[in-house]
Design a protein around this motif. Structure first.
Motif, PDB file in Angstrom:
ATOM      1  N   LEU A   1       0.826  -1.213   0.000  1.00 60.27           N
ATOM      2  CA  LEU A   1       0.000   0.000   0.000  1.00 60.27           C
ATOM      3  C   LEU A   1       0.858   1.260   0.000  1.00 60.27           C
ATOM      4  CD1 LEU A   1      -2.673  -0.893   2.733  1.00 60.27           C
ATOM      5  CD2 LEU A   1      -2.860  -1.153   0.250  1.00 60.27           C
ATOM      6  N   GLN A   2       0.235   2.347  -0.417  1.00 62.55           N
ATOM      7  CA  GLN A   2       0.843   3.675  -0.249  1.00 62.55           C
ATOM      8  C   GLN A   2      -0.245   4.571   0.337  1.00 62.55           C
ATOM      9  OE1 GLN A   2      -0.207   5.350  -4.745  1.00 62.55           O
ATOM     10  NE2 GLN A   2       1.913   5.128  -4.207  1.00 62.55           N
ATOM     11  N   SER A   3       0.152   5.745   0.777  1.00 62.73           N
ATOM     12  CA  SER A   3      -0.907   6.592   1.324  1.00 62.73           C
ATOM     13  C   SER A   3      -1.738   7.137   0.154  1.00 62.73           C
ATOM     14  CB  SER A   3      -0.323   7.661   2.241  1.00 62.73           C
ATOM     15  OG  SER A   3      -0.089   8.803   1.532  1.00 62.73           O
ATOM     16  N   ALA A   4      -3.049   7.183   0.360  1.00 64.05           N
ATOM     17  CA  ALA A   4      -3.947   7.538  -0.747  1.00 64.05           C
ATOM     18  C   ALA A   4      -4.065   9.051  -0.843  1.00 64.05           C
ATOM     19  CB  ALA A   4      -5.323   6.932  -0.510  1.00 64.05           C
ATOM     20  N   PRO A   5      -3.854   9.605  -2.030  1.00 66.32           N
ATOM     21  CA  PRO A   5      -4.074  11.049  -2.176  1.00 66.32           C
ATOM     22  C   PRO A   5      -5.577  11.338  -2.189  1.00 66.32           C
ATOM     23  CG  PRO A   5      -3.636  10.078  -4.307  1.00 66.32           C
ATOM     24  CD  PRO A   5      -3.511   8.957  -3.303  1.00 66.32           C
ATOM     25  N   ASP A   6      -5.945  12.597  -1.989  1.00 66.69           N
ATOM     26  CA  ASP A   6      -7.372  12.942  -2.062  1.00 66.69           C
ATOM     27  C   ASP A   6      -7.817  13.156  -3.495  1.00 66.69           C
ATOM     28  OD1 ASP A   6      -7.571  13.100   0.758  1.00 66.69           O
ATOM     29  OD2 ASP A   6      -6.634  15.090   0.685  1.00 66.69           O
ATOM     30  N   MET A   7      -6.914  13.785  -4.250  1.00 69.80           N
ATOM     31  CA  MET A   7      -7.335  14.296  -5.556  1.00 69.80           C
ATOM     32  C   MET A   7      -6.360  13.889  -6.656  1.00 69.80           C
ATOM     33  SD  MET A   7     -10.092  16.068  -5.032  1.00 69.80           S
ATOM     34  CE  MET A   7     -10.244  16.986  -6.558  1.00 69.80           C
ATOM     35  N   VAL A   8      -6.835  14.036  -7.882  1.00 70.46           N
ATOM     36  CA  VAL A   8      -6.009  13.748  -9.058  1.00 70.46           C
ATOM     37  C   VAL A   8      -6.272  14.825 -10.101  1.00 70.46           C
ATOM     38  CG1 VAL A   8      -5.843  12.168 -11.037  1.00 70.46           C
ATOM     39  CG2 VAL A   8      -5.882  11.237  -8.732  1.00 70.46           C
ATOM     40  N   ARG A   9      -5.202  15.368 -10.640  1.00 68.53           N
ATOM     41  CA  ARG A   9      -5.390  16.202 -11.835  1.00 68.53           C
ATOM     42  C   ARG A   9      -5.165  15.295 -13.030  1.00 68.53           C
ATOM     43  NH1 ARG A   9      -3.514  22.151 -12.192  1.00 68.53           N
ATOM     44  NH2 ARG A   9      -5.150  22.129 -10.620  1.00 68.53           N
ATOM     45  N   TRP A  10      -6.198  15.207 -13.860  1.00 66.33           N
ATOM     46  CA  TRP A  10      -6.240  14.231 -14.948  1.00 66.33           C
ATOM     47  C   TRP A  10      -6.213  15.022 -16.268  1.00 66.33           C
ATOM     48  CZ3 TRP A  10     -11.405  11.060 -15.596  1.00 66.33           C
ATOM     49  CH2 TRP A  10     -11.279  10.123 -16.639  1.00 66.33           C
ATOM     50  N   ILE A  11      -5.206  14.748 -17.082  1.00 64.33           N
ATOM     51  CA  ILE A  11      -4.933  15.607 -18.243  1.00 64.33           C
ATOM     52  C   ILE A  11      -4.799  14.775 -19.517  1.00 64.33           C
ATOM     53  CG2 ILE A  11      -3.246  17.278 -19.200  1.00 64.33           C
ATOM     54  CD1 ILE A  11      -2.301  17.575 -16.178  1.00 64.33           C
ATOM     55  N   ARG A  12      -5.337  15.300 -20.609  1.00 59.31           N
ATOM     56  CA  ARG A  12      -5.113  14.684 -21.927  1.00 59.31           C
ATOM     57  C   ARG A  12      -4.539  15.721 -22.874  1.00 59.31           C
ATOM     58  NH1 ARG A  12     -10.773  11.255 -22.556  1.00 59.31           N
ATOM     59  NH2 ARG A  12     -10.146   9.591 -21.131  1.00 59.31           N
ATOM     60  N   VAL A  13      -3.494  15.327 -23.589  1.00 60.46           N
ATOM     61  CA  VAL A  13      -2.907  16.227 -24.591  1.00 60.46           C
ATOM     62  C   VAL A  13      -2.767  15.454 -25.898  1.00 60.46           C
ATOM     63  CG1 VAL A  13      -1.712  17.726 -22.945  1.00 60.46           C
ATOM     64  CG2 VAL A  13      -0.548  15.683 -23.799  1.00 60.46           C
ATOM     65  N   VAL A  14      -2.812  16.200 -27.009  1.00 61.76           N
ATOM     66  CA  VAL A  14      -2.944  15.551 -28.323  1.00 61.76           C
ATOM     67  C   VAL A  14      -1.703  15.780 -29.189  1.00 61.76           C
ATOM     68  CG1 VAL A  14      -4.323  15.601 -30.452  1.00 61.76           C
ATOM     69  CG2 VAL A  14      -5.452  15.680 -28.218  1.00 61.76           C
ATOM     70  N   TYR A  15      -1.372  14.742 -29.942  1.00 64.93           N
ATOM     71  CA  TYR A  15      -0.230  14.775 -30.883  1.00 64.93           C
ATOM     72  C   TYR A  15      -0.726  14.326 -32.247  1.00 64.93           C
ATOM     73  CZ  TYR A  15       2.735  14.673 -26.703  1.00 64.93           C
ATOM     74  OH  TYR A  15       3.326  14.957 -25.506  1.00 64.93           O
ATOM     75  N   SER A  16      -0.174  14.940 -33.296  1.00 61.87           N
ATOM     76  CA  SER A  16      -0.510  14.410 -34.624  1.00 61.87           C
ATOM     77  C   SER A  16       0.568  13.454 -35.112  1.00 61.87           C
ATOM     78  CB  SER A  16      -0.764  15.527 -35.623  1.00 61.87           C
ATOM     79  OG  SER A  16       0.196  16.513 -35.479  1.00 61.87           O
ATOM     80  N   GLU A  17       1.751  13.495 -34.499  1.00 61.24           N
ATOM     81  CA  GLU A  17       2.851  12.620 -34.955  1.00 61.24           C
ATOM     82  C   GLU A  17       3.155  11.569 -33.888  1.00 61.24           C
ATOM     83  OE1 GLU A  17       3.887  12.876 -37.976  1.00 61.24           O
ATOM     84  OE2 GLU A  17       2.695  14.696 -38.276  1.00 61.24           O
ATOM     85  N   PHE A  18       3.233  10.321 -34.337  1.00 61.12           N
ATOM     86  CA  PHE A  18       3.468   9.225 -33.395  1.00 61.12           C
ATOM     87  C   PHE A  18       4.835   9.326 -32.736  1.00 61.12           C
ATOM     88  CE2 PHE A  18       4.310   4.642 -32.400  1.00 61.12           C
ATOM     89  CZ  PHE A  18       3.260   4.461 -31.514  1.00 61.12           C
ATOM     90  N   ASP A  19       5.869   9.750 -33.506  1.00 63.70           N
ATOM     91  CA  ASP A  19       7.209   9.777 -32.899  1.00 63.70           C
ATOM     92  C   ASP A  19       7.284  10.820 -31.780  1.00 63.70           C
ATOM     93  OD1 ASP A  19       7.070  11.831 -34.724  1.00 63.70           O
ATOM     94  OD2 ASP A  19       9.140  11.625 -35.424  1.00 63.70           O
ATOM     95  N   GLU A  20       6.518  11.901 -31.906  1.00 61.48           N
ATOM     96  CA  GLU A  20       6.530  12.906 -30.822  1.00 61.48           C
ATOM     97  C   GLU A  20       5.767  12.380 -29.597  1.00 61.48           C
ATOM     98  OE1 GLU A  20       5.080  16.477 -32.682  1.00 61.48           O
ATOM     99  OE2 GLU A  20       6.857  16.586 -33.983  1.00 61.48           O
ATOM    100  N   PHE A  21       4.685  11.701 -29.877  1.00 59.96           N
ATOM    101  CA  PHE A  21       3.886  11.096 -28.801  1.00 59.96           C
ATOM    102  C   PHE A  21       4.740  10.078 -28.011  1.00 59.96           C
ATOM    103  CE2 PHE A  21       1.527   7.117 -27.911  1.00 59.96           C
ATOM    104  CZ  PHE A  21       0.660   7.541 -26.918  1.00 59.96           C
ATOM    105  N   THR A  22       5.438   9.190 -28.733  1.00 60.30           N
ATOM    106  CA  THR A  22       6.207   8.157 -28.022  1.00 60.30           C
ATOM    107  C   THR A  22       7.419   8.771 -27.318  1.00 60.30           C
ATOM    108  OG1 THR A  22       7.334   7.615 -30.092  1.00 60.30           O
ATOM    109  CG2 THR A  22       5.525   6.175 -29.437  1.00 60.30           C
ATOM    110  N   ARG A  23       8.030   9.768 -27.944  1.00 64.69           N
ATOM    111  CA  ARG A  23       9.189  10.399 -27.288  1.00 64.69           C
ATOM    112  C   ARG A  23       8.771  10.979 -25.939  1.00 64.69           C
ATOM    113  NH1 ARG A  23      10.503  15.462 -30.185  1.00 64.69           N
ATOM    114  NH2 ARG A  23       8.844  16.093 -28.785  1.00 64.69           N
ATOM    115  N   ASP A  24       7.629  11.664 -25.913  1.00 62.98           N
ATOM    116  CA  ASP A  24       7.175  12.283 -24.664  1.00 62.98           C
ATOM    117  C   ASP A  24       6.712  11.234 -23.643  1.00 62.98           C
ATOM    118  OD1 ASP A  24       7.837  14.696 -25.657  1.00 62.98           O
ATOM    119  OD2 ASP A  24       5.793  15.471 -25.849  1.00 62.98           O
ATOM    120  N   ALA A  25       6.005  10.219 -24.122  1.00 66.85           N
ATOM    121  CA  ALA A  25       5.545   9.172 -23.194  1.00 66.85           C
ATOM    122  C   ALA A  25       6.768   8.497 -22.576  1.00 66.85           C
ATOM    123  CB  ALA A  25       4.685   8.161 -23.938  1.00 66.85           C
TER     124      ALA A  25
END
Ligand code: FAD
Length: 517
Positions: free
Chosen positions: A227-251
């Motif tokens: 276990l770990q201590s549970a946070p209260d909140m989450v900031r959940w974000i989606r960002v978009v890429y048109s190029e796969f190589d940029e997407f994978t580089r960042d991931a």
């Protein structure tokens, strides 16, 4: 050794012998739990989430403890041909939790047996039942002691035993490894009916064998989860890429930051979507809040038939200063090369974030697609091959989408304990690819056979091109394919079967070994 399930038992005389078997077993078992056979009471056990296979069991047993499980396994071993399948929540795709004319253990009946927090050398754990649903583990841990497991699946109406028999992967795996890397002790009933405690130091062969072991060596009745201590909140974000190589580089950047001692998000996933206004497969599938739609004008004209979304989340607590959260988030996002006009975010409670797919389930149930067949394909594809996979599979074979999410996100092999039975590619970075097909009960929709054939086409392409890849939640029909799946681990897998389930009683629906008389 391998036989198709259909080969198991067909002749009428064998069936009547089995009926005798089951009634004599029922009479002698002396279980604390219950047994149901016939009269439609077992009908749930010959279906699964995949909806493509149906095998009727002789009886469904609701064990109340590990001893009951052991009695059932021992009784099956005294018969000439009975098999025993542990069934978690039946969310397999290809009949893996079924036992054709065998005994199905409905492990959900054991869910309340264990729920005990403990601390060992300053690390927090909870002991939970193999039949517990992860969503219940989450709610109880957060409510009762503000702690939570560290590694999850995206959807939590799955049992502890069911996901540990596979791996259990989600966007936290880059930090903590899959769920199989986050348990330190198990109680297991082997195929010989022995109830054993196992861990890295006690019965380690059984411990590592059972983790990712597709139910072949034992039934998990209890697991000790970090276990770990549970946070209260989450900031959940989606960002978009048109190029796969940029997407994978960042991931890949985000998942490798912790190893360099730098901070990163707490969750990193990604998905491919169709570059069109298709409500299910296209732009509308990305936006997270109805007020903030997807402005497709920002997608450059050079983009291909599919585009990419990186999905990340950061934990924080209610008492944290929100401007400090903003600073961490913008520091991390500032290192990424996504399309600045296509960013979506919401703040949700930690529990709501982890239960996000439950809401999808509710909608899908209302529209009927939850209960339709799901010809899903899950695989792990090495970093070296993922760009070609994108070109050939996402951009060509699947360019119109699949009626559901097409997940693609990186994991780190070093977080996967290679002593477990889970098979992953050899490279340090590999991608989880999940083609989560939802089908419409609509005569114009492609047939299930066509979709299964498309899955085979994808696998064949990967084989032909010599990709370093493994199926996740594997399903094969021949021994040659299983041997190939396990590669140099096959001999070990066979040896462990001989040691812990020598008559091949357990999990017949995986179709790996045939029951020995
Ligand atoms: P079942 O389907 O009931 O059983 C699976 C296998 O495990 C069977 O062979 C069964 O005999 C065996 N088994 C079950 N219980 C035990 C036990 N106690 N001891 C030993 N063997 C046992 N997986 C991920 O990794 N990440 C995800 O994000 C994810 N999301 C999913 C979302 C949905 C909507 C669905 C349907 C599945 C998802 N999965 C995911 C796959 C899921 O982890 C597997 O299908 C898992 O097996 C389902 O758990 P279950 O409890 O329903 O197991």
């Amino acid at each position: 050794m391998i036989a198709c399930l259909e080969r198991y038992v067909h002749e009428t005389d064998t069936e009547s012998r089995q009926d005798d078997d089951v009634s004599s077993i029922c009479n002698t078992l002396d279980l604390q739990g219950s047994i149901e056979s016939g009269g439609g009471s077992t009908s749930f056990a010959y279906k699964d989430f995949g909806g493509m296979y149906s095998f009727e069991p002789l009886a469904v047993i609701r064990p109340s403890c590990a001893d009951d499980v052991a009695r059932v396994v021992k009784a099956a071993s005294r018969s000439s041909n009975l098999t025993v399948a542990a069934r978690g929540n039946g969310h397999s795709i290809n009949g893996q939790a079924m036992a054709h004319r065998g005994l199905v253990l409905d492990m959900r009946s054991t869910e309340v047996n264990h729920f005990k927090p403990l601390t060992v050398n300053g690390v927090y754990y909870v002991d939970v039942s193999g039949g517990a649903l992860w969503e219940d583990v989450l709610k109880r841990c957060v409510l009762e002691f503000r702690m939570a497991p560290r590694s999850w699946t995206d959807y939590l109406s799955l049992t502890v035993g069911g996901t540990l028999s596979n791996a259990g992967v989600s966007g936290q795996a880059f930090r903590y490894g899959p769920q199989t890397s986050n348990v330190t002790e198990l109680e297991v009933v082997t195929g010989k009916g022995d109830v054993l405690i196992c861990s890295e130091n006690e019965n380690p062969e059984l411990f590592f064998g059972v983790l990712g072991g597709l139910g072949q060596f034992g039934v998990i009745t209890r697991a000790r989860v970090v276990l770990q201590s549970a946070p209260d909140m989450v900031r959940w974000i989606r960002v978009v890429y048109s190029e796969f190589d940029e997407f994978t580089r960042d991931a890949e950047l985000l998942v490798t930051l912790p190893a360099k001692g730098e901070s990163s998000f707490d969750y990193v996933e990604g998905f491919v979507f169709v570059n069109s206004d298709d409500p299910v497969n296209g732009w509308p599938s990305v936006s997270m809040d109805p007020e903030h739609g997807f402005e497709s004008d920002y997608i450059p004209p050079t983009a291909g038939s599919v585009v990419y979304c990186l999905e990340v989340a950061l934990h924080y607590n209610s008492e944290d200063n929100l401007s400090a959260v903003d600073t961490v988030v913008s520091g991390l996002l500032g290192r990424l090369g996504f399309n600045r006009n296509l960013k979506f975010q919401v703040d949700v409670s930690y529990v709501d974030f982890l239960l996000r797919v439950k809401r999808v389930e509710e909608h899908a149930k209302a529209s009927g697609i939850w209960d339709s067949p799901h010809p899903w394909l899950n695989m792990f594809v090495s970093k070296s091959d993922i760009a070609e996979f994108d070109r050939a599979v996402f951009n060509k074979i699947l360019k119109d989408g699949i009626g559901g999410p097409m997940l693609v996100y990186p994991a780190l092999r070093s977080k996967w304990d290679n002593r477990t039975s889970v098979m992953v590619p050899d490279e340090e970075i590999f991608y989880l690819v999940a083609l989560l097909r939802f089908t419409c009960p609509n005569p114009k929709a492609p047939s299930i056979e066509k979709l299964v054939a498309q899955n085979h086409e994808i696998i064949q392409y990967c084989n032909k091109r010599g990709f370093d890849f493994k199926l996740y939640l594997p399903h094969y029909k021949s021994q040659e394919e299983w041997k190939n799946h396990f590669g140099n681990q096959w001999t070990r897998f066979v040896e462990m079967k001989a040691c812990f389930d020598p008559m091949a009683i357990l999990s017949p629906g995986q179709n790996i070994f045939s029951r020995l008389p």
